[in-house]
Design a protein around this motif. Structure first.
Motif, PDB file in Angstrom:
ATOM      1  N   SER A 260       6.208   8.928  -7.880  1.00  0.00           N
ATOM      2  CA  SER A 260       4.993   9.710  -8.166  1.00  0.00           C
ATOM      3  C   SER A 260       3.838   8.789  -8.543  1.00  0.00           C
ATOM      4  CB  SER A 260       5.253  10.708  -9.291  1.00  0.00           C
ATOM      5  OG  SER A 260       6.317  11.568  -8.971  1.00  0.00           O
ATOM      6  N   VAL A 261       3.606   7.817  -7.697  1.00  0.00           N
ATOM      7  CA  VAL A 261       2.554   6.835  -7.969  1.00  0.00           C
ATOM      8  C   VAL A 261       1.202   7.541  -8.062  1.00  0.00           C
ATOM      9  CG1 VAL A 261       1.350   4.856  -7.012  1.00  0.00           C
ATOM     10  CG2 VAL A 261       3.827   4.957  -6.917  1.00  0.00           C
ATOM     11  N   LYS A 262       0.395   7.114  -9.032  1.00  0.00           N
ATOM     12  CA  LYS A 262      -0.896   7.745  -9.272  1.00  0.00           C
ATOM     13  C   LYS A 262      -2.039   6.785  -8.916  1.00  0.00           C
ATOM     14  CE  LYS A 262       0.649  10.653 -13.114  1.00  0.00           C
ATOM     15  NZ  LYS A 262       0.419  11.011 -14.540  1.00  0.00           N
TER      16      LYS A 262
ATOM     17  N   LEU B  50       0.851  -1.189   0.000  1.00  0.00           N
ATOM     18  CA  LEU B  50       0.000   0.000   0.000  1.00  0.00           C
ATOM     19  C   LEU B  50       0.888   1.240   0.000  1.00  0.00           C
ATOM     20  CD1 LEU B  50      -2.799   1.334   0.305  1.00  0.00           C
ATOM     21  CD2 LEU B  50      -2.499   1.120   2.781  1.00  0.00           C
ATOM     22  N   VAL B  51       0.623   2.140  -0.932  1.00  0.00           N
ATOM     23  CA  VAL B  51       1.412   3.357  -1.024  1.00  0.00           C
ATOM     24  C   VAL B  51       0.481   4.530  -1.275  1.00  0.00           C
ATOM     25  CG1 VAL B  51       1.817   3.004  -3.505  1.00  0.00           C
ATOM     26  CG2 VAL B  51       3.403   4.421  -2.182  1.00  0.00           C
ATOM     27  N   GLN B  52       0.830   5.662  -0.730  1.00  0.00           N
ATOM     28  CA  GLN B  52       0.022   6.868  -0.941  1.00  0.00           C
ATOM     29  C   GLN B  52       0.287   7.427  -2.334  1.00  0.00           C
ATOM     30  OE1 GLN B  52       0.750   9.702   2.263  1.00  0.00           O
ATOM     31  NE2 GLN B  52      -1.333   9.339   2.960  1.00  0.00           N
TER      32      GLN B  52
ATOM     33  N   SER C  39       6.580   6.728  -3.445  1.00  0.00           N
ATOM     34  CA  SER C  39       7.396   5.830  -4.263  1.00  0.00           C
ATOM     35  C   SER C  39       7.334   4.410  -3.738  1.00  0.00           C
ATOM     36  CB  SER C  39       8.858   6.305  -4.265  1.00  0.00           C
ATOM     37  OG  SER C  39       8.976   7.590  -4.847  1.00  0.00           O
ATOM     38  N   LEU C  40       7.627   3.501  -4.639  1.00  0.00           N
ATOM     39  CA  LEU C  40       7.652   2.079  -4.293  1.00  0.00           C
ATOM     40  C   LEU C  40       8.664   1.415  -5.216  1.00  0.00           C
ATOM     41  CD1 LEU C  40       5.991   0.290  -2.291  1.00  0.00           C
ATOM     42  CD2 LEU C  40       4.559  -0.328  -4.242  1.00  0.00           C
TER      43      LEU C  40
ATOM     44  N   VAL D  28      -2.900   1.756  -4.145  1.00  0.00           N
ATOM     45  CA  VAL D  28      -2.627   3.182  -3.968  1.00  0.00           C
ATOM     46  C   VAL D  28      -3.762   3.832  -3.197  1.00  0.00           C
ATOM     47  CG1 VAL D  28      -2.172   5.379  -5.125  1.00  0.00           C
ATOM     48  CG2 VAL D  28      -1.297   3.242  -6.101  1.00  0.00           C
ATOM     49  N   SER D  29      -3.419   4.564  -2.169  1.00  0.00           N
ATOM     50  CA  SER D  29      -4.412   5.322  -1.405  1.00  0.00           C
ATOM     51  C   SER D  29      -4.282   6.792  -1.776  1.00  0.00           C
ATOM     52  CB  SER D  29      -4.192   5.136   0.092  1.00  0.00           C
ATOM     53  OG  SER D  29      -2.949   5.677   0.479  1.00  0.00           O
TER      54      SER D  29
END
Length: 129
Positions: free
Chosen positions: A84-86, A11-13, A17-18, A127-128
């Motif tokens: 910059s996860v969307k 889980l990533v905001q 980054s991941l 992604v949250s």
């Protein structure tokens, strides 16, 4: 026996980054192009990024400038750095391997899933917002 083990999902905001990793065994890693694909619920599997044995890489337009693929031949590992996860990035991410003859090592790596010979089990990215 060839095995690809994907890891690093979670889980990533949004905006964070991941880093995904895939460790390969049972093959001569440096002779293979490595790719990352993803599949969201209800959607077809799609190409994310790939890197050839020569480290020439390519990526989908949707992730260009945000995701970077890299490989470490000494560790039989390919990484996908996701920055910059969307909100549209959640999916199960799969790594894949395709044997590449040395004569094709400098070419753009394949981006079609059916070109690949071996697949990892997948790692979930959520992604949250």
């Amino acid at each position: 026996q060839v095995q690809l083990v994907d890891s690093g999902g979670g889980l990533v905001q949004a905006g964070a980054s991941l880093r995904l990793s895939c460790v390969a065994s049972g093959l001569f890693f440096s002779n293979y192009a490595m790719g990352w694909f993803r599949q969201a619920p209800g959607k077809e599997r799609e190409f994310v990024a790939a890197i050839n044995r020569s480290v020439r890489s390519s990526s989908a337009e949707s992730v260009k400038g945000r995701f970077t693929i890299s490989r470490d031949n000494a560790k039989n590992t390919v990484h996908l750095q996701m920055n910059s996860v969307k909100p549209e990035d959640p999916a199960v991410y799969y790594c894949a391997a395709k044997f590449i003859p040395s004569s094709q090592g400098m070419s753009v790596p394949p981006s079609r899933d059916y070109d690949y010979d071996y697949w990892g089990q997948g790692t979930q990215v959520t992604v949250s917002s």
